[in-house]
Design an enzyme around this catalytic site. Structure first.
Site, PDB file in Angstrom:
ATOM      1  N   GLU A 123      96.087  28.209 -17.927  1.00  0.00           N
ATOM      2  CA  GLU A 123      97.137  28.713 -17.030  1.00  0.00           C
ATOM      3  C   GLU A 123      98.408  28.843 -17.873  1.00  0.00           C
ATOM      4  O   GLU A 123      98.963  29.927 -18.021  1.00  0.00           O
ATOM      5  CB  GLU A 123      97.337  27.737 -15.861  1.00  0.00           C
ATOM      6  CG  GLU A 123      98.381  28.170 -14.839  1.00  0.00           C
ATOM      7  CD  GLU A 123      98.589  27.140 -13.716  1.00  0.00           C
ATOM      8  OE1 GLU A 123      98.229  25.953 -13.902  1.00  0.00           O
ATOM      9  OE2 GLU A 123      99.139  27.529 -12.656  1.00  0.00           O
ATOM     10  N   ASP A 153      97.991  27.570  -4.182  1.00  0.00           N
ATOM     11  CA  ASP A 153      98.885  26.772  -3.317  1.00  0.00           C
ATOM     12  C   ASP A 153      99.633  27.734  -2.393  1.00  0.00           C
ATOM     13  O   ASP A 153     100.825  28.003  -2.591  1.00  0.00           O
ATOM     14  CB  ASP A 153      99.880  25.987  -4.176  1.00  0.00           C
ATOM     15  CG  ASP A 153      99.181  25.055  -5.149  1.00  0.00           C
ATOM     16  OD1 ASP A 153      98.791  23.951  -4.735  1.00  0.00           O
ATOM     17  OD2 ASP A 153      99.003  25.451  -6.321  1.00  0.00           O
TER      18      ASP A 153
HETATM   19  N1  HPA Z   1      98.154  24.186 -11.768  1.00  0.00           N
HETATM   20  C1  HPA Z   1      98.079  22.904 -12.097  1.00  0.00           C
HETATM   21  N2  HPA Z   1      98.125  21.936 -11.205  1.00  0.00           N
HETATM   22  C2  HPA Z   1      98.229  22.239  -9.914  1.00  0.00           C
HETATM   23  C3  HPA Z   1      98.315  23.550  -9.517  1.00  0.00           C
HETATM   24  C4  HPA Z   1      98.262  24.578 -10.484  1.00  0.00           C
HETATM   25  O1  HPA Z   1      98.320  25.794 -10.223  1.00  0.00           O
HETATM   26  N3  HPA Z   1      98.428  23.518  -8.155  1.00  0.00           N
HETATM   27  C5  HPA Z   1      98.402  22.233  -7.774  1.00  0.00           C
HETATM   28  N4  HPA Z   1      98.294  21.454  -8.842  1.00  0.00           N
HETATM   29 ZN    ZN Z   2      95.327  25.211  -9.116  1.00  0.00          ZN
END
Ligand code: HPA
Ligand code: ZN
Length: 334
Positions: A197, A276
């Protein structure tokens, strides 16, 4: 195209239940638990949802979940989400939760899992919406804490299909959690992890080679590494991609630059997910609408995304075939 997306049967595989906490419900639950939120109103809280990277979001996300205390709170949170996605023609969901975000505040593991599970059971009965639960370890904490959490989960193993890894990615590589994932594998859990990410492609390789994940959550930065893309294609490792999340957390500058279309065209098993949704501006169909508008995916790619979501799900063969048949019936008529 809007109607096509609305009617398209789909599965959501990357969804943090704590990330579905809408400000209205947060204020209601805070009031009934006698907790004061550090915001004057729902509007003031929504205004704070302006993030320039993952950590900005996480700070607010952990603050939000602090008001959750009782089994009813977890039920209400989960039930609200399930009603939303049922309207989006989501037929199967795999829900993440962060046990350490609750047990560290003195909430019992049982309270959390039973509240979530009761809502999932009701959705199965009322909506024929199937589900699995995946518990995530918080990677900013140490591995010993994750091992304690795995031990605490043993009593509820029948309610938990898999383990994952989330929270602050940079500086917390998958290899930090080698032992706990090995234990989880030995115990028969499915294995996933957030990787790529914000972290480098090497974190995706670590998740595959060391944690032995069955899916990668996000996986965006794989696109920088041709040999990694080739590997992900060859092994058909699903990527649970989250377009509106990527936009809100500045993983992409705008959705026109989102790699989703290229991922599909290179043969990666990509899926669309909301991550989320209360924080990132939309649930499942909002994510589909946004990428269709930005990338002109067309019906064939949208259908492939739905098919990938069922193929990548941790469900038994009977349910999987039934959902794929439902998709085929829809496509034949749409
Ligand atoms: N990335 C990492 N941790 C998380 C995320 C996310 O998108 N959403 C909730 N915890
Ligand atoms: Zn996530």
């Amino acid at each position: 195209m809007k109607a096509f997306i609305e009617g398209l049967p789909k599965a959501e595989l990357h969804l943090h239940i704590e990330g579905t906490f809408e400000p209205e419900l947060m204020f209601d639950i805070a009031a009934r638990n006698g907790i004061q939120l550090p915001y004057a109103s729902v509007e003031a809280l929504r205004k704070a949802y302006d993030f320039s990277e993952l950590q900005d979001f996480l700070d607010i996300y952990y603050q939000g979940m602090n008001v959750l205390l009782t089994e009813q709170d977890y039920f209400d949170l989960t039930w609200a989400y399930l009603n939303k996605v049922n309207a989006d023609k989501v037929r199967h969901v795999e829900i993440f939760f962060d046990p350490q975000g609750h047990t560290s505040r003195g909430v019992k593991f049982a309270t959390v899992i039973h509240g979530i599970h009761r809502a999932l059971q009701r959705a199965q009965i009322e909506f024929d919406l199937s589900s699995k639960v995946i518990m995530c370890f918080l990677r900013h904490l140490d591995e010993a804490d994750a091992i304690n959490t795995l031990e605490e989960a043993a009593e509820f193993k029948h309610l938990i299909a898999g383990v994952g890894l989330d929270s602050s990615e940079r500086g917390n590589p998958p290899k930090k959690f080698t032992r706990v994932f090995e234990l989880a594998r030995q115990q028969g859990y499915h294995i996933v992890a957030h990787a790529g990410e914000e972290g480098p492609p090497d974190y995706i390789n670590q998740a595959l080679d060391i944690l032995k994940v069955e899916r990668i959550d996000h996986g965006n930065t794989a696109m920088r590494d041709t040999s990694l893309v080739e590997r992900l294609v060859a092994e058909q490792i699903p990527l649970t991609v989250c377009p509106l999340s990527n936009l809100k957390l500045c993983v992409v500058e705008n959705l026109n630059q989102h790699p989703l279309r290229e991922m599909l065209d290179r043969g990666l098993c990509a899926t669309i997910n909301s991550d989320d949704p209360a924080y990132f501006g939309g649930y499942m169909n909002d994510n589909f609408f946004a990428v269709e508008a930005a990338l002109s995916l067309g019906k064939q790619r949208l259908a492939k995304l739905a098919r990938n979501s069922f193929e990548a799900a941790f469900i038994g063969e009977t349910r999987k075939q039934a959902l794929l048949a439902e998709l085929d019936t829809y496509l034949a008529s749409a």
